[in-house]
Design an enzyme around this catalytic site. Sequence first.
Site, PDB file in Angstrom:
ATOM      1  N   HIS A 163      -5.996   0.861   2.995  1.00 42.78           N
ATOM      2  CA  HIS A 163      -4.748   1.265   3.652  1.00 42.78           C
ATOM      3  C   HIS A 163      -4.412   2.735   3.436  1.00 42.78           C
ATOM      4  O   HIS A 163      -3.645   3.299   4.231  1.00 42.78           O
ATOM      5  CB  HIS A 163      -3.586   0.423   3.122  1.00 42.78           C
ATOM      6  CG  HIS A 163      -3.398  -0.879   3.817  1.00 42.78           C
ATOM      7  ND1 HIS A 163      -3.379  -1.014   5.186  1.00 42.78           N
ATOM      8  CD2 HIS A 163      -3.193  -2.140   3.317  1.00 42.78           C
ATOM      9  CE1 HIS A 163      -3.173  -2.285   5.509  1.00 42.78           C
ATOM     10  NE2 HIS A 163      -3.066  -2.991   4.395  1.00 42.78           N
TER      11      HIS A 163
ATOM     12  N   GLU B 206       0.800  -1.232   0.000  1.00 41.83           N
ATOM     13  CA  GLU B 206       0.000   0.000   0.000  1.00 41.83           C
ATOM     14  C   GLU B 206       0.826   1.273   0.000  1.00 41.83           C
ATOM     15  O   GLU B 206       0.487   2.246   0.696  1.00 41.83           O
ATOM     16  CB  GLU B 206      -0.918  -0.004   1.225  1.00 41.83           C
ATOM     17  CG  GLU B 206      -0.212   0.089   2.587  1.00 41.83           C
ATOM     18  CD  GLU B 206       0.140  -1.232   3.221  1.00 41.83           C
ATOM     19  OE1 GLU B 206       0.390  -1.268   4.434  1.00 41.83           O
ATOM     20  OE2 GLU B 206       0.158  -2.250   2.498  1.00 41.83           O
TER      21      GLU B 206
ATOM     22  N   GLU C 233      -5.835  -2.733  -0.431  1.00 41.28           N
ATOM     23  CA  GLU C 233      -4.759  -1.738  -0.489  1.00 41.28           C
ATOM     24  C   GLU C 233      -5.309  -0.315  -0.457  1.00 41.28           C
ATOM     25  O   GLU C 233      -4.681   0.591   0.102  1.00 41.28           O
ATOM     26  CB  GLU C 233      -3.904  -1.953  -1.738  1.00 41.28           C
ATOM     27  CG  GLU C 233      -3.293  -3.339  -1.865  1.00 41.28           C
ATOM     28  CD  GLU C 233      -2.572  -3.797  -0.613  1.00 41.28           C
ATOM     29  OE1 GLU C 233      -1.843  -2.994  -0.001  1.00 41.28           O
ATOM     30  OE2 GLU C 233      -2.739  -4.971  -0.232  1.00 41.28           O
TER      31      GLU C 233
END
Length: 853
Positions: A307, A272, A304
Amino acid sequence: MTFLMDTENILTREAAETRSNLVSNASYTLELTLKEHTAEYRGRCIVAFDYRHGGIDPLKLDFITKEIHAVTLNGMATEEYLKGEFAIYLDEDHLREGCNTLEITYTGLFDNTGSGFHKFHDPADSEEYLHTDFEPYDAHRLFPCFDQPDIKASYQLTVHGPSKWTYIHNTLPEHTRTNGDEVTIAFTRTAVFSTYLFALVAGPYSKWEERYNQIPLGIYCRKSLAKYMDPDNIFAITREALATLEAYFDYPYPYDKYDQVFVPEFNFGAMENVGCVTFSEHYIFRNKKLYSEHLDRANTITHEMVHMWFGDLVTMKWWNDLWLNESFADYLSYFAMSKGKLFSDALEHMYVRKEWAYQQDQYATTHPIASSARDTIEAFSNFDGISYSKGASVLRQLQYYIGDEAFRAAIGKYFKRFAGQNTTLDDFLSIMSETSGIDIVAWSRQWLETTGVNTLLSRIGNGRLRIEQLGSAGNDLIRLHAIEFTGYRQSGGAFVENETQKIIIDGKTAEAQLQPDTAFVILNTHDHDYVKVFYSPDDIAIARQSLGTLEDPFARRLVLGSLWQMVRDNAFDPTRFIRMGIELGMKEKDLSILNSHLIAKINAIVTVYLTDENRRIWMPRLNTMARERLARSGNSEQEQIIWFGLLLTTTLLPDELDYLHALVDGTESIASLEIDQEKRWNIIARLMAFSHPGAENLFSNEKELDKSDLGLKKAFMVEASKPDSAVKETCWKAFTEQSSRSTDYLRYGMKGFHWKVQKDLLAPYVDRFFDALEKVYTERDVHYAVAFGHSLFPQWNQTPDMLHNIETFLNRKSSNSSGLPALLRKMLIEQADDLKRILPILEKQQAADSSTE
């Protein structure tokens, strides 16, 4: 200057806490010069930071490099520093109170491990590709830095390199100057974030562009794979996820652009990095995939993206709170997908992933979700089923317990209060308690700060449901559970939903009133709780008769998942699961359930939980069934992929191997199924392992047909599969000696090394595995060591002797003052735990077989 320099590439929590008390307001100005066809690059880094006097030891900057050319401290050239293998050290006497500036010019080496600053050569067109990967502790492989999550910084990057390359960073370019074959790109200074989230990707990447509102979106992959990329699908997932998350978090996407780059030889699924997510190329689908595989890719994309808020905008202070990143991303990715149109059944697939948590939580190595991490090696070991899947499941339980509105409001507050900062467990608990009005601290003690999974048993009698909660193994803890249950009546042999209730289980038992004709109950409907559910023999008999009639696919999945856990816990005979699975598989309309909870589990049982005698009985039966199913007219391509998977893994007898050979050479075919490149390599590997007479010729031809990087790696996998002692020896040397080959290449060879059918040939490698372990885990990078330990563990040796070997090795090394590397100890303990689970299941089968003789 007298002190001890680090002898390992680790950072302890204690050292990080000390350093964060001395260093603040860090920023980096980094200039890199990259060239084609070289093993090294030039760098110049200016580190600006505020320093507070009071340190006992010299100030450490993490840094691994080939050579330092010059160091300037506060404008003056200096040699008043010490360079160790993993860091440079500055005496406090040479540092100012307040602002300091350190400039270092150096030459660094590219990595070939998939992490650090990785360089890849594409054999398809001889192009080169570079990418960074730094979590949890590898940014200092590229530039000198305070490589810990709570010393956040901004970064200004300038790159000089070939003009034909594309350069992708956390921000957009600010200035670009081209001079013939060379280009200089100065990127905009970044927002403040942790060092492990810094990204640089370079190479002649193919690119696709779109926008989401005002945010530029980019997708990249190397040129030779561009023909396989499906950008429209990935952009659709990206746009839907951004819209859902921005609305749910009540906080806009916090960065200026969002790039997604598919990079070669990546060690994880994805990473990420701020505004520049890197993905494994396994997510570029080179052949037809199942719906569940498309959903998994969409989940990784969404994970991701979560994140960007949980991890990038707000970051854990230290790796003991890794769950503040991963548990949230793991859960909210599935949750967000379930709110969209593309994969609205995502939470069912979260239940499949949850098996990872149950397995990890029953090992002796389990740890609390909010865990300890004494150093960065222990942090790396915590990237497991607890920090991801159990944490996600427990957050789902919390959301159900306090209600979605309170949960959602707390998340919005969390971002607004802590944006750009680092947080701890206490920060999260205080926000949740204050928003929900419920004491989440007490809840946390049960769920986040303990280990183990509870089991629920149920019984119907006199119109009431009685639920019994068993304490978790190792600590006998009883927890508060908020669950849903659904009751069913039987009508003409079919299940008909009768009622659904929410119930709080706060103790060893709980009861609820039922409709008078309720005959079967599914606990934990829709999977809000983290708990195992076991069924009585009578309930299993009812389920075997009527489960296929349930309209709700999630309900069918839950029952099958519970039966699988019972197999693993030696509470349900594996051959009975196979029989029941075959019966239900013939009727199952949901192909995801057919694949994940029937065929995959049957495959796992045949591979792991059957004696050799039972395996010889069941493999031909299953192979025949798979071939018959593949021959049915009207099967969808998805069905064919599933049944082919069973066919391949159960092929054992000469005529079965001949059929696989015919599929590769084209004399046989299967309707609606392409024997694509992936299947061809996997078939050839099996033929080679089983000494089929046509394997060598097929192998030789395939190597000429597929000269891609993946083809070279698959060829190594096939080579390692050969039942030839000289070949095994050559491969073993490649695995145990230092090599110029990439970790990813060697990983494929490891996958092909062990086969049950080659037990006698592989017997010497049991002792050799143990002989090599400590050296590999001590001298090689963590990704390589983990691959070696897991892939080359002799899984075929499911014997008490193997368990004894592990325990003897662990005991002997424990008496050594230096001890074992933590990752190695964890791997071996988990392998021993698996054997302790498997051996009683095999012994019960042997006893049953002998009783019928």
